[in-house]
Scaffold this motif. Structure first.
Motif, short mmCIF file in Angstrom:
data_model
loop_
_atom_site.label_atom_id
_atom_site.label_comp_id
_atom_site.label_asym_id
_atom_site.label_seq_id
_atom_site.Cartn_x
_atom_site.Cartn_y
_atom_site.Cartn_z
N GLU A 79 -11.28 8.00 23.92
CA GLU A 79 -9.94 8.06 24.48
C GLU A 79 -8.95 8.67 23.48
O GLU A 79 -8.04 9.40 23.86
CB GLU A 79 -9.46 6.67 24.91
N ILE A 80 -9.15 8.39 22.18
CA ILE A 80 -8.28 8.95 21.14
C ILE A 80 -8.41 10.46 21.09
O ILE A 80 -7.42 11.20 21.05
CB ILE A 80 -8.61 8.33 19.76
N ILE A 81 -9.65 10.95 21.13
CA ILE A 81 -9.90 12.39 21.07
C ILE A 81 -9.31 13.11 22.28
O ILE A 81 -8.77 14.21 22.18
CB ILE A 81 -11.42 12.66 20.96
N LYS A 82 -9.38 12.44 23.43
CA LYS A 82 -8.83 13.03 24.66
C LYS A 82 -7.30 12.95 24.70
O LYS A 82 -6.68 13.53 25.59
CB LYS A 82 -9.40 12.32 25.88
N GLY A 83 -6.71 12.23 23.77
CA GLY A 83 -5.26 12.06 23.76
C GLY A 83 -4.77 11.02 24.74
O GLY A 83 -3.58 10.98 25.06
N GLU A 84 -5.68 10.14 25.20
CA GLU A 84 -5.31 9.13 26.19
C GLU A 84 -4.83 7.84 25.54
O GLU A 84 -4.33 6.95 26.22
CB GLU A 84 -6.51 8.85 27.10
N ARG A 85 -5.00 7.71 24.23
CA ARG A 85 -4.46 6.57 23.52
C ARG A 85 -4.24 6.96 22.06
O ARG A 85 -4.80 7.95 21.58
CB ARG A 85 -5.37 5.35 23.61
N SER A 86 -3.41 6.20 21.37
CA SER A 86 -3.09 6.51 19.98
C SER A 86 -4.16 5.94 19.04
O SER A 86 -4.92 5.04 19.41
CB SER A 86 -1.73 5.92 19.61
N ILE A 87 -4.20 6.49 17.85
CA ILE A 87 -5.09 5.95 16.83
C ILE A 87 -4.63 4.53 16.50
O ILE A 87 -3.44 4.26 16.39
CB ILE A 87 -5.05 6.83 15.57
N ASN A 88 -5.58 3.64 16.33
CA ASN A 88 -5.27 2.24 16.06
C ASN A 88 -4.41 2.11 14.80
O ASN A 88 -4.69 2.74 13.78
CB ASN A 88 -6.55 1.43 15.87
N SER A 89 -3.37 1.29 14.89
CA SER A 89 -2.52 1.00 13.74
C SER A 89 -2.26 -0.49 13.70
O SER A 89 -1.91 -1.10 14.72
CB SER A 89 -1.20 1.77 13.86
N TYR A 90 -2.47 -1.09 12.55
CA TYR A 90 -2.39 -2.55 12.43
C TYR A 90 -1.07 -2.98 11.81
O TYR A 90 -0.66 -2.45 10.78
CB TYR A 90 -3.58 -3.07 11.64
N LYS A 91 -0.42 -3.94 12.43
CA LYS A 91 0.90 -4.40 12.02
C LYS A 91 0.80 -5.51 10.96
O LYS A 91 -0.28 -5.96 10.62
CB LYS A 91 1.68 -4.89 13.24
N ALA A 92 1.97 -5.94 10.52
CA ALA A 92 2.04 -6.88 9.39
C ALA A 92 1.51 -8.28 9.72
O ALA A 92 1.14 -9.02 8.82
CB ALA A 92 3.47 -6.97 8.88
N ASP A 93 1.50 -8.68 10.98
CA ASP A 93 1.12 -10.05 11.34
C ASP A 93 -0.39 -10.20 11.56
O ASP A 93 -0.82 -10.96 12.43
CB ASP A 93 1.89 -10.50 12.58
N GLN A 94 -1.19 -9.49 10.79
CA GLN A 94 -2.63 -9.54 10.96
C GLN A 94 -3.21 -10.90 10.61
O GLN A 94 -2.81 -11.52 9.61
CB GLN A 94 -3.30 -8.48 10.07
N PRO A 95 -4.16 -11.39 11.41
CA PRO A 95 -4.87 -12.60 11.00
C PRO A 95 -5.81 -12.28 9.84
O PRO A 95 -6.22 -11.13 9.67
CB PRO A 95 -5.67 -12.98 12.26
N ILE A 96 -6.12 -13.26 9.04
CA ILE A 96 -7.08 -13.08 7.94
C ILE A 96 -8.47 -13.31 8.50
O ILE A 96 -8.78 -14.38 9.03
CB ILE A 96 -6.78 -14.07 6.80
N ASP A 97 -9.32 -12.29 8.42
CA ASP A 97 -10.68 -12.40 8.96
C ASP A 97 -11.54 -13.25 8.05
O ASP A 97 -11.43 -13.18 6.81
CB ASP A 97 -11.29 -11.00 9.11
N LEU A 98 -12.41 -14.05 8.66
CA LEU A 98 -13.28 -14.95 7.91
C LEU A 98 -14.74 -14.69 8.26
O LEU A 98 -15.12 -14.73 9.44
CB LEU A 98 -12.94 -16.41 8.23
N HIS A 99 -15.54 -14.40 7.26
CA HIS A 99 -16.99 -14.28 7.46
C HIS A 99 -17.54 -15.67 7.75
O HIS A 99 -16.99 -16.69 7.29
CB HIS A 99 -17.61 -13.71 6.19
N ASP A 100 -18.61 -15.75 8.52
CA ASP A 100 -19.13 -17.08 8.90
C ASP A 100 -19.53 -17.91 7.67
O ASP A 100 -19.38 -19.13 7.65
CB ASP A 100 -20.31 -16.96 9.88
#
Length: 406
Positions: free
Chosen positions: A83-104
């Motif tokens: 969808e990004i290549i076709k111009g149907e959506r923007s490239i993902n951009s992550y904002k400041a309120d990101q959760p902290i990911d946790l490995h199991d």
């Protein structure tokens, strides 16, 4: 915690940048050599391994948590790349309120003295030295109901539930950090499902969801009444609150626009919670219907966004979230999920196969210009989507007829 949140955001955005650079390199390489490059031949790693090698230093995050962040980001990028290549959506951009990911392996549950505790590994060695922390973070868990207690007990017993990659996120409303603990268990697949029996699902604006088996008049329908009623009530309330901001009391004076509009932002949170609850309810009911019908396969459109002339509120409805919940619950039931290209499924007659834009004279109505078949437009679309390889069939039909329905 705030530093780790900022680092998580930086890692995700750098991962997206590297994924995009690799995508552009691959495209140029293909044009020059007639074949796409293999990441291991060029990078000496898989793409995710290469990104990990680039980002593993300079951050304080536990290495497993860092790896989880970039792996999930790569997965999201690859899923939306077309969808990004076709111009149907923007490239993902992550904002400041990101959760902290946790490995199991960064999560360890304990039960002692009738209380639940969790130990989280959040820092690498450099981070522990930097913040003068000698061990992991240890928290007492607040358990408010028996169902949560049962889940935690089963997570501690690894033979029942297995803890998976989870998230630590900040609740702005309650001003505290929360652990979003994820777990899985062995699927209890339904044994009498026929993989060749397909339930086609049309997801759209007029009805959030219509599903049917090809050739079957019976259908599963979620109409938009519940959403529309909620929309009118919430948006009216939101407009009222925004109008009142200029008359706000001393408690919200002198703190700028953000403080004045705080009640309106709380209403937006309410919309998000309603959306999440509704999507859980809709997806659960759909899977129950698929099991009753004996469908071993669910077929859905690969969504490319809601049309520009759609209702503004419904444009913001998370159809991708609804599809994700359907897919997760389908996997639990042992149902295969297939995505097809959606083009012309709403214009094709499910009876004779004739495709024409005039077949759909109104949003909710379908009337075939060739055979005269009439039906609800969403039901007709679901009938088409329930046909195996329908996108390939449509492409073949258009090629033979030379028609251009657009």
């Amino acid at each position: 915690m705030w530093d780790l949140q900022k680092q998580t955001r930086e890692i995700k955005n750098k991962t997206v940048q590297l994924c995009w650079e690799w995508n552009n390199f691959s495209s140029d390489y293909s044009k020059a050599n007639g074949v796409y490059p293999k990441d291991k031949d060029i990078l000496d790693y898989t793409l995710s391994g290469y990104i990990n090698s680039r980002l593993k230093t300079g951050f304080d995050l536990n290495s497993g948590n860092l790896s989880t962040s970039l792996m999930q980001t790569c997965k999201t990028f690859n899923k939306s790349k077309k969808e990004i290549i076709k111009g149907e959506r923007s490239i993902n951009s992550y904002k400041a309120d990101q959760p902290i990911d946790l490995h199991d392996k960064s999560i360890k549950l304990e039960y002692k003295n009738n209380e639940f505790y969790v130990r989280l590994s959040l820092l690498n060695k450099a981070g522990m030295k930097k913040y003068n922390i000698n061990s992991g973070f240890y928290f007492k868990m607040i358990v408010k109901d028996n169902s949560t207690k049962t889940i935690l007990e089963r997570c501690i017993d690894i033979d029942e539930y297995k803890i998976r990659a989870s998230k630590l996120l900040y609740d702005k409303k309650k001003r505290l950090w929360k652990l979003n603990l994820c777990y899985d268990f062995e699927n209890h697949s339904v044994s009498n499902l026929d993989v060749d029996k397909i339930l086609g699902i049309d997801v759209g604006i007029h009805c959030p969801m219509v599903a049917s088996v090809a050739g079957d008049y019976d259908r599963f329908t979620i109409n938009g009444g519940e959403i529309e009623t909620f929309r009118k009530r919430i948006e009216a309330r939101k407009r009222s609150v925004l109008k009142q901001t200029k008359f706000c009391g001393d408690g919200r004076m002198g703190h700028g626009r953000k403080k004045r509009t705080e009640p309106a932002l709380k209403i937006s949170d309410k919309i998000a919670r309603f959306r999440d609850t509704a999507n859980h309810k809709y997806s659960r009911a759909l899977i129950e219907y698929a099991v009753r019908k004996g469908c071993g396969t669910i077929q859905m459109e690969r969504l490319t966004g809601i049309t520009a002339d759609s209702n503004h509120f419904l444009k913001q409805w998370s159809y991708y979230d609804l599809q994700t919940k359907i897919e997760n619950k389908a996997n639990e039931a042992g149902i295969k999920v297939v995505y097809i290209e959606p083009e012309f499924t709403s214009q094709r007659c499910s009876k004779c196969g004739y495709i024409h834009k005039d077949n759909r004279p109104a949003q909710a109505k379908f009337r075939c210009q060739n055979c005269g078949f009439e039906a609800n437009a969403d039901y007709n679309a679901s009938q088409n989507i329930g046909i195996k390889n329908i996108d390939k069939i449509i492409a073949k039909e258009l090629k033979i007829s030379g028609a251009n329905p657009k």
